[in-house]
Scaffold this active site. Structure first.
Site, PDB file in Angstrom:
ATOM      1  N   HIS A  25       0.847  -1.189   0.000  1.00 18.09           N
ATOM      2  CA  HIS A  25       0.000   0.000   0.000  1.00 18.09           C
ATOM      3  C   HIS A  25       0.889   1.248   0.000  1.00 18.09           C
ATOM      4  O   HIS A  25       2.106   1.161   0.051  1.00 18.09           O
ATOM      5  CB  HIS A  25      -0.982   0.017   1.189  1.00 18.09           C
ATOM      6  CG  HIS A  25      -0.403   0.354   2.527  1.00 18.09           C
ATOM      7  ND1 HIS A  25      -1.146   0.932   3.538  1.00 18.09           N
ATOM      8  CD2 HIS A  25       0.848   0.179   3.034  1.00 18.09           C
ATOM      9  CE1 HIS A  25      -0.390   1.085   4.599  1.00 18.09           C
ATOM     10  NE2 HIS A  25       0.807   0.654   4.337  1.00 18.09           N
ATOM     11  N   CYS A  39       5.862   6.563   4.230  1.00 17.83           N
ATOM     12  CA  CYS A  39       4.688   5.788   3.789  1.00 17.83           C
ATOM     13  C   CYS A  39       4.095   6.332   2.499  1.00 17.83           C
ATOM     14  O   CYS A  39       3.215   5.709   1.901  1.00 17.83           O
ATOM     15  CB  CYS A  39       3.610   5.777   4.872  1.00 17.83           C
ATOM     16  SG  CYS A  39       4.178   5.025   6.393  1.00 17.83           S
ATOM     17  N   GLU A  53       0.023  -4.056  11.990  1.00 20.08           N
ATOM     18  CA  GLU A  53       0.754  -3.717  10.771  1.00 20.08           C
ATOM     19  C   GLU A  53       2.240  -4.035  10.913  1.00 20.08           C
ATOM     20  O   GLU A  53       2.877  -4.511   9.970  1.00 20.08           O
ATOM     21  CB  GLU A  53       0.569  -2.224  10.476  1.00 20.08           C
ATOM     22  CG  GLU A  53       1.025  -1.820   9.091  1.00 20.08           C
ATOM     23  CD  GLU A  53       0.823  -0.339   8.837  1.00 20.08           C
ATOM     24  OE1 GLU A  53       0.043  -0.005   7.944  1.00 20.08           O
ATOM     25  OE2 GLU A  53       1.432   0.496   9.544  1.00 20.08           O
ATOM     26  N   ASP A  95      -4.868 -10.641   0.596  1.00 21.18           N
ATOM     27  CA  ASP A  95      -3.549 -11.284   0.603  1.00 21.18           C
ATOM     28  C   ASP A  95      -2.867 -11.175  -0.757  1.00 21.18           C
ATOM     29  O   ASP A  95      -3.462 -11.482  -1.792  1.00 21.18           O
ATOM     30  CB  ASP A  95      -3.696 -12.760   0.984  1.00 21.18           C
ATOM     31  CG  ASP A  95      -2.342 -13.421   1.196  1.00 21.18           C
ATOM     32  OD1 ASP A  95      -1.422 -12.740   1.695  1.00 21.18           O
ATOM     33  OD2 ASP A  95      -2.212 -14.613   0.855  1.00 21.18           O
ATOM     34  N   HIS A  96      -1.614 -10.724  -0.716  1.00 23.62           N
ATOM     35  CA  HIS A  96      -0.828 -10.540  -1.931  1.00 23.62           C
ATOM     36  C   HIS A  96      -1.526  -9.576  -2.888  1.00 23.62           C
ATOM     37  O   HIS A  96      -1.493  -9.755  -4.104  1.00 23.62           O
ATOM     38  CB  HIS A  96      -0.508 -11.887  -2.595  1.00 23.62           C
ATOM     39  CG  HIS A  96       0.590 -12.639  -1.892  1.00 23.62           C
ATOM     40  ND1 HIS A  96       0.387 -13.258  -0.686  1.00 23.62           N
ATOM     41  CD2 HIS A  96       1.910 -12.829  -2.183  1.00 23.62           C
ATOM     42  CE1 HIS A  96       1.523 -13.826  -0.283  1.00 23.62           C
ATOM     43  NE2 HIS A  96       2.461 -13.573  -1.167  1.00 23.62           N
ATOM     44  N   HIS A 138       5.027   0.425  -0.627  1.00 25.06           N
ATOM     45  CA  HIS A 138       5.799  -0.425   0.281  1.00 25.06           C
ATOM     46  C   HIS A 138       4.805  -1.492   0.761  1.00 25.06           C
ATOM     47  O   HIS A 138       3.716  -1.607   0.187  1.00 25.06           O
ATOM     48  CB  HIS A 138       6.394   0.394   1.440  1.00 25.06           C
ATOM     49  CG  HIS A 138       5.386   0.967   2.374  1.00 25.06           C
ATOM     50  ND1 HIS A 138       4.616   2.068   2.049  1.00 25.06           N
ATOM     51  CD2 HIS A 138       4.964   0.589   3.602  1.00 25.06           C
ATOM     52  CE1 HIS A 138       3.795   2.342   3.052  1.00 25.06           C
ATOM     53  NE2 HIS A 138       3.976   1.451   4.006  1.00 25.06           N
ATOM     54  N   HIS A 166       3.575  -4.750   3.960  1.00 25.28           N
ATOM     55  CA  HIS A 166       3.612  -5.300   5.314  1.00 25.28           C
ATOM     56  C   HIS A 166       3.088  -6.734   5.338  1.00 25.28           C
ATOM     57  O   HIS A 166       2.300  -7.136   4.482  1.00 25.28           O
ATOM     58  CB  HIS A 166       2.727  -4.461   6.258  1.00 25.28           C
ATOM     59  CG  HIS A 166       3.157  -3.054   6.424  1.00 25.28           C
ATOM     60  ND1 HIS A 166       4.283  -2.691   7.112  1.00 25.28           N
ATOM     61  CD2 HIS A 166       2.616  -1.884   5.973  1.00 25.28           C
ATOM     62  CE1 HIS A 166       4.409  -1.365   7.095  1.00 25.28           C
ATOM     63  NE2 HIS A 166       3.414  -0.853   6.405  1.00 25.28           N
TER      64      HIS A 166
END
Lengths: 143, 143, 143, 143, 143, 143
Positions: C16, C35, C128, C81-82, C41, C43
């Site tokens: 994100h 950010c 996070e 996810d992903h 980037h 997490h």
């Protein structure tokens, strides 16, 4: 040629006891302590499986983790998760269900499938509690 | 008067199964899945016990953690560690050995000793795996 | 009637950025710092979902964890996810992909399916990094 | 002369994808699965860097951890934290952003600065998720 | 003959400082930074002790973990827990209380008792914080 | 209006002892046990600080974590890290350095700066070891 080591973790929850039928209850208690409870106890196990190799030029991978994870699910988790290690697992039958023996038997079970997937199994770490684990290098002694 | 909450963790390893004798094997499997394995499975449990109070002016303590730890060792760890939760634990006899029921029964067992030691039990958190846990506030509903 | 709280964890890995199209790059940097990197980037997120209820007399369960886990896999993991949280997730479209907003939107998404499965969603904790997380109680303020 | 190994951990959060421009979307999916999402995904990475040496008689140190930490912040965290590993990192340009390749490239980047600080880099462990990591010994094969 | 490695963790909490009496305060600060605070600081230490061997045919054990744990409690925890590493520990007297020196001295202290219990000490890992630890193999260099 | 809770973790390592000058050594030992060692012991502390609020429409944030982290670094870490809690910390002077008292004093110290940054401090969790921690809600009693 850059050799590198990649590790995948899987988990399983199982019951076991450390108990020899040919020993008295007293002898079992003396050697195995609380772990000899006849009615079983259990653990959340974590297994870390390490594969050695050179990253493939096309994929950047030593081994495809999807394949490694599938091997571990088929050969380890399916066989051990929510099972009784003394009663339900053919490849542990007739031996003490110690973490040492578990690691050795798991090695024999996954070495070949990993080789077929193009990897070389070099280490298994089997964690029984936050306070103890075993590591097995196929009998080799790196230190 | 500054109310504060203090928590102590203890651990125990135990076997159990989720199984109703009055249900068929199929029914048990349908509801409890892998947890219904007749031969048991097991977990490393962690229990977090929270006591509420105002720090004592002489000691700076809500409750002496040595005393709280001793109560938990006597009433919880001694009773559950390396045990079969369905077979070996009188205060769980005749009920399903779910984490929900375990937390409720442990509450009844430790509430009084903690009160005698000068603390007020307000929460039990019982962790079964890295992926699930229950929290019990004595039936209260803080949220 | 013993109200108890049960929590299930699931994980997902996503990219994100915190970025407003209607702000300059400088303004984005000033507010969002690292950010705001335009190229994203990411997490490893962990989500803990808490359901409140009274243990069912037949099962000892507040909610069947298999069902709760399946709801979370279908509604949260499958969606996030992903994925790129800014680009790939319809229910986050048009808003800042902060953990605060994520938790609020996930709540709206899973509240109903959990109710249908017989549970009452009361808390989402979204982690996070090891250094920050948010908790959302559906807008309620337990403290 | 007592050789000892000291390890420092640093963390960084980054986006990446496993994707080959010269492959079709189908081929990328077949090999890299979810990791091939064109819009990126991300992780919280942890890197453990191990230095070997004999404790200095004056300081008791193999290497001053303040210096080692600074090298890692300058050469690794500054370059990778809150970055896109495919787009923003010159030393990873033109290669697959797999953890294997990342570890090998980081090794080349920090080996010399660590030597200048008086230490010998012997191992990098790069953790991508709680379920997978790679270890690199500069191409050596300790086991 | 299957060589395997088994590890036991124990924990202790202690105060120390990195400080040389023969250096000025400025010099101590320059080299040891915050760790040179004259009034001490402290840590929660974890020690992982690894023993190598072949599982005993009668017990399935490399070493009985009850015995290994008792050795560590007697020789390490009793000596170091809730102590000042510079003032209270005879076997650390007169040397810098660095993790490197601690690991080396602990090795000398537990090697013989472990041998008497039938095991071969091969590794000590001493963790000072989540960001740093040392590993000692008795001076050997496995990598 | 969606109230949400956001938490930031920071860490510090410090020495302390539980000791009353007006008590004999025997009395101190009786009440505080090992924690009364005159020569100090120490811990790796983790502090989790929770702020309540409604996400800002412009930023999606309850509070900017960069600001919250800076407040904690200035007011907590700078004051406590690598310090002796009994000797080096003005705001803890003259009181027992229990985790209870530490949490209460830290609350007083950071409440105002957090309010100035636009947030409402609602909880401090102070973790001393993996086995114990305190939680403080400013004297409120959510449960």
């Amino acid at each position: 040629m850059k050799t590198i080591y990649i590790t995948r973790r899987e988990t399983f929850n199982a019951a076991h006891k450390l108990w020899r039928e040919d020993w008295s209850e007293e002898k079992n208690w003396e050697v195995f302590g609380k772990c000899s409870n006849k009615n079983w106890h259990g653990h959340n196990f974590s297994i870390y499986v390490t594969v050695k190799g050179v990253p493939n030029e096309n994929t950047g991978f030593v081994i495809n983790l999807k394949e490694l994870s599938q091997i571990l699910k088929d050969e380890v988790v399916e066989a051990l998760d929510h099972k009784n290690l003394n009663l339900d697992v053919p490849f542990l039958a007739g031996m003490l269900a110690s973490t040492e023996n578990m690691a050795i038997q798991i090695w024999e079970r996954i070495k070949e499938p990993i080789a077929i997937a193009g990897g070389e199994l070099v280490k298994i770490k089997l964690v029984e509690t936050e306070n103890n684990y075993v590591e097995y290098y196929g009998g080799k002694e790196p230190f």
